[in-house]
Design a protein around this motif. Structure first.
Motif, mmCIF file in Angstrom:
data_model
loop_
_atom_site.group_PDB
_atom_site.id
_atom_site.type_symbol
_atom_site.label_atom_id
_atom_site.label_comp_id
_atom_site.label_asym_id
_atom_site.label_seq_id
_atom_site.Cartn_x
_atom_site.Cartn_y
_atom_site.Cartn_z
ATOM 1 N N UNK A 1 16.421 -29.010 11.237
ATOM 2 C CA UNK A 1 16.193 -29.993 9.778
ATOM 3 C C UNK A 1 16.718 -30.866 10.184
ATOM 4 N N UNK A 2 17.933 -30.789 10.224
ATOM 5 C CA UNK A 2 18.952 -32.323 10.253
ATOM 6 C C UNK A 2 18.816 -33.301 11.129
ATOM 7 N N UNK A 3 19.017 -33.121 12.253
ATOM 8 C CA UNK A 3 18.803 -33.860 13.229
ATOM 9 C C UNK A 3 17.000 -34.540 13.294
ATOM 10 N N UNK A 4 16.417 -33.661 12.952
ATOM 11 C CA UNK A 4 15.236 -34.221 13.134
ATOM 12 C C UNK A 4 15.191 -34.986 11.669
ATOM 13 N N UNK A 5 15.619 -35.419 10.810
ATOM 14 C CA UNK A 5 15.746 -36.331 9.468
ATOM 15 C C UNK A 5 16.208 -37.969 10.145
ATOM 16 N N UNK A 6 17.137 -36.961 10.620
ATOM 17 C CA UNK A 6 18.290 -38.023 10.991
ATOM 18 C C UNK A 6 17.286 -39.006 12.757
ATOM 19 N N UNK A 7 16.850 -38.777 13.560
ATOM 20 C CA UNK A 7 16.042 -38.876 14.396
ATOM 21 C C UNK A 7 15.003 -40.414 13.849
ATOM 22 N N UNK B 1 21.689 -25.961 27.654
ATOM 23 C CA UNK B 1 21.524 -27.372 27.603
ATOM 24 C C UNK B 1 19.877 -27.590 27.533
ATOM 25 N N UNK B 2 19.377 -28.413 26.336
ATOM 26 C CA UNK B 2 17.943 -28.705 26.606
ATOM 27 C C UNK B 2 17.484 -30.346 25.904
ATOM 28 N N UNK B 3 16.806 -30.968 27.055
ATOM 29 C CA UNK B 3 16.670 -31.915 26.101
ATOM 30 C C UNK B 3 14.887 -32.118 25.477
ATOM 31 N N UNK B 4 15.767 -33.386 24.593
ATOM 32 C CA UNK B 4 14.469 -33.462 24.002
ATOM 33 C C UNK B 4 13.921 -34.752 23.589
ATOM 34 N N UNK C 1 5.361 -37.577 16.358
ATOM 35 C CA UNK C 1 4.854 -36.210 15.620
ATOM 36 C C UNK C 1 4.682 -35.484 16.927
ATOM 37 N N UNK C 2 6.423 -34.533 16.614
ATOM 38 C CA UNK C 2 7.188 -33.753 17.570
ATOM 39 C C UNK C 2 6.907 -32.595 17.566
ATOM 40 N N UNK C 3 6.095 -31.208 17.943
ATOM 41 C CA UNK C 3 5.678 -29.984 17.559
ATOM 42 C C UNK C 3 7.036 -28.941 17.439
ATOM 43 N N UNK C 4 8.304 -29.531 17.584
ATOM 44 C CA UNK C 4 9.475 -29.526 17.596
ATOM 45 C C UNK C 4 10.456 -29.803 16.481
ATOM 46 N N UNK C 5 10.600 -29.325 15.128
ATOM 47 C CA UNK C 5 10.912 -29.609 14.375
ATOM 48 C C UNK C 5 10.042 -30.916 13.448
ATOM 49 N N UNK C 6 8.705 -31.129 14.418
ATOM 50 C CA UNK C 6 8.039 -31.972 14.029
ATOM 51 C C UNK C 6 8.438 -33.185 14.089
#
Ligand SMILES: [Zn+2]
Length: 157
Positions: A100-106, A121-124, A129-134
């Motif tokens: 959630x913290x990553x989402x806030x800072x993106x 390792x995963x990439x995003x 309006x992403x479905x991962x962490x919004x």
């Protein structure tokens, strides 16, 4: 081309190994760094992985890339006609999914986020309006050996 239309992140095996080794070395703190390269045919192709100091107040649960590294990397990338495609960091005691913290800072759309947890390792890519962490959508990771198409050190000034 819009970066949010990215279809894949392309890395070499060496780049992947370098990031995973860093995550391991930084444990139990989060490691972080930059992904430099260019977008071609809808793919974010990494040319260089630049480790950065994690200057977050609580580096065991957050990351903040050293701003000096960021500024220098922006400058170098621009000179080469490249871009900072995104960044990577590790979750020492979590999973390879944005928090959630990553989402806030993106803050910026179209940036690539690599997240590591143990050997995962995963990439995003950050999207509105992403479905991962919004805030993110998964980006397929392609690890392929580089094709030798460029001669190193052409000597041109
Ligand atoms: Zn994170």
């Amino acid at each position: 081309m819009k970066d949010v239309d990215l279809t894949a992140l392309v890395l070499t095996p060496d780049q992947q190994a370098k990031m995973l080794a860093e995550a391991q070395a930084a444990h139990p703190l989060e490691c972080c760094g930059l992904l430099v390269g260019r977008v071609q045919d809808g793919e974010a192709r990494v040319r260089d992985v630049l480790p950065a100091a994690n200057v977050a107040d609580a580096p065991e649960r957050a990351f903040e890339i050293d701003p000096r590294t960021l500024i220098q990397a922006h400058r170098n990338a621009r000179e080469r006609g490249e871009a900072i495609l995104g960044w990577y960091h590790s979750h020492p005691s979590g999973v390879a999914v944005p928090s959630a913290c990553d989402a806030e800072r993106a803050a910026e759309n179209g940036k690539v986020w690599i997240i590591m947890a143990q050997a995962d390792m995963a990439a995003y890519v950050a999207v509105e309006q992403g479905h991962v962490a919004g805030r993110f959508r998964p980006l397929p990771l392609r690890v392929i050996s580089p094709v030798k198409s460029e001669e190193a050190g052409d000597g041109n000034g």
